[in-house]
Write an enzyme that holds these catalytic residues in place. Structure first.
Site, PDB file in Angstrom:
ATOM      1  N   GLY A 251     -10.939   0.892   2.094  1.00  0.00           N
ATOM      2  CA  GLY A 251     -12.037  -0.051   1.926  1.00  0.00           C
ATOM      3  C   GLY A 251     -11.643  -1.142   0.955  1.00  0.00           C
ATOM      4  O   GLY A 251     -10.579  -1.108   0.343  1.00  0.00           O
TER       5      GLY A 251
ATOM      6  N   GLU B 158       0.829  -1.225   0.000  1.00  0.00           N
ATOM      7  CA  GLU B 158       0.000   0.000   0.000  1.00  0.00           C
ATOM      8  C   GLU B 158       0.856   1.265   0.000  1.00  0.00           C
ATOM      9  O   GLU B 158       0.600   2.228   0.711  1.00  0.00           O
ATOM     10  CB  GLU B 158      -0.965  -0.003   1.192  1.00  0.00           C
ATOM     11  CG  GLU B 158      -1.870  -1.216   1.276  1.00  0.00           C
ATOM     12  CD  GLU B 158      -2.881  -1.360   0.143  1.00  0.00           C
ATOM     13  OE1 GLU B 158      -3.052  -0.406  -0.658  1.00  0.00           O
ATOM     14  OE2 GLU B 158      -3.501  -2.427   0.037  1.00  0.00           O
TER      15      GLU B 158
ATOM     16  N   HIS C 289     -15.247   2.268 -19.197  1.00  0.00           N
ATOM     17  CA  HIS C 289     -16.347   2.106 -18.249  1.00  0.00           C
ATOM     18  C   HIS C 289     -16.206   3.006 -17.027  1.00  0.00           C
ATOM     19  O   HIS C 289     -17.194   3.371 -16.404  1.00  0.00           O
ATOM     20  CB  HIS C 289     -16.526   0.630 -17.888  1.00  0.00           C
ATOM     21  CG  HIS C 289     -17.037  -0.141 -19.060  1.00  0.00           C
ATOM     22  ND1 HIS C 289     -16.341  -1.169 -19.623  1.00  0.00           N
ATOM     23  CD2 HIS C 289     -18.155   0.044 -19.819  1.00  0.00           C
ATOM     24  CE1 HIS C 289     -17.008  -1.618 -20.669  1.00  0.00           C
ATOM     25  NE2 HIS C 289     -18.111  -0.898 -20.820  1.00  0.00           N
TER      26      HIS C 289
ATOM     27  N   GLN D 107       1.051   3.668  -1.866  1.00  0.00           N
ATOM     28  CA  GLN D 107       0.404   4.925  -2.255  1.00  0.00           C
ATOM     29  C   GLN D 107       0.145   5.823  -1.052  1.00  0.00           C
ATOM     30  O   GLN D 107       0.037   7.037  -1.178  1.00  0.00           O
ATOM     31  CB  GLN D 107      -0.909   4.680  -3.019  1.00  0.00           C
ATOM     32  CG  GLN D 107      -2.068   4.169  -2.184  1.00  0.00           C
ATOM     33  CD  GLN D 107      -2.126   2.658  -2.074  1.00  0.00           C
ATOM     34  OE1 GLN D 107      -1.208   1.960  -2.489  1.00  0.00           O
ATOM     35  NE2 GLN D 107      -3.218   2.145  -1.541  1.00  0.00           N
TER      36      GLN D 107
END
Length: 192
Positions: free
Chosen positions: A172, A88, A184, A90
């Site tokens: 989450g 993680e 999309h 980021q």
């Protein structure tokens, strides 16, 4: 010669399981791995890296004010560290990434950092930005959209609806985020 690796993808591409696999490979050969995770990511408990398929590994938590270089040097004096793995990434701050660079350049220890590149608004995270700036090797881990195209965007879902505004960091899982192709994501289509 050690390098700083940035391995990025969207959600559900297998970043955490890849990190756990790399750690296992090092340890199987008698090498010591220092595994780190930002403290903001506590979805599965504090100081735990968890793959969505259920495999876990303990990690040292990194807070905003943690000095990763000092942490590394302290751990390295106890027992030689052969590799640093970060999940993680980021969520890291600029100084964290610069400290990882110092581990690579001054201590000649490889660092492999895994994380998202862009957020649900399609903007870079601070940690992602500085990983892109400083990494020696940048590698994409691919996953797919519901349509079968390569997923490059992360959509946030709130009350079943696609949203493009809000706080950048809301931790989450599958209940809040879905990986989509650019088409999309732009269309706002979460399923066929």
């Amino acid at each position: 010669m050690a390098q700083l690796y940035y391995r990025y993808s969207t959600m559900n591409a297998g970043k955490s399981i890849e990190l756990i696999k790399v750690a296992y490979n090092y340890e199987e050969r008698g090498k010591r791995v220092l595994t780190l995770v930002p403290s903001v990511d506590d979805r599965y408990g504090a100081g735990v890296i968890t793959s969505r398929i259920g495999i876990q590994r303990e990690a040292i938590m990194v807070a905003d004010d943690t000095n990763i270089l000092e942490l590394f040097l302290s751990e390295n004096t106890k027992q030689k560290v052969d590799c640093v793995l970060v999940d993680e990434c980021q969520f890291l701050k600029k100084h964290h990434v610069q400290e990882l660079v110092e581990i690579v350049d001054s201590c000649d220890v490889p660092v492999l950092a895994y994380g998202l590149k862009n957020d649900f608004r399609n903007e870079l995270f601070e940690g992602s930005y500085y990983m892109l700036v400083y990494a020696d090797k940048i590698e994409e881990i691919k996953t797919i959209c519901w349509c079968g195209r390569k997923a490059t965007m992360v959509a946030r879902i709130v009350d079943g609806k696609f949203v493009k505004q809000g706080e950048q960091v809301v931790v989450g899982g599958n209940d809040m985020y879905v990986s989509l192709c650019r088409k999309h994501y732009n269309d706002g289509r979460l399923e066929p």
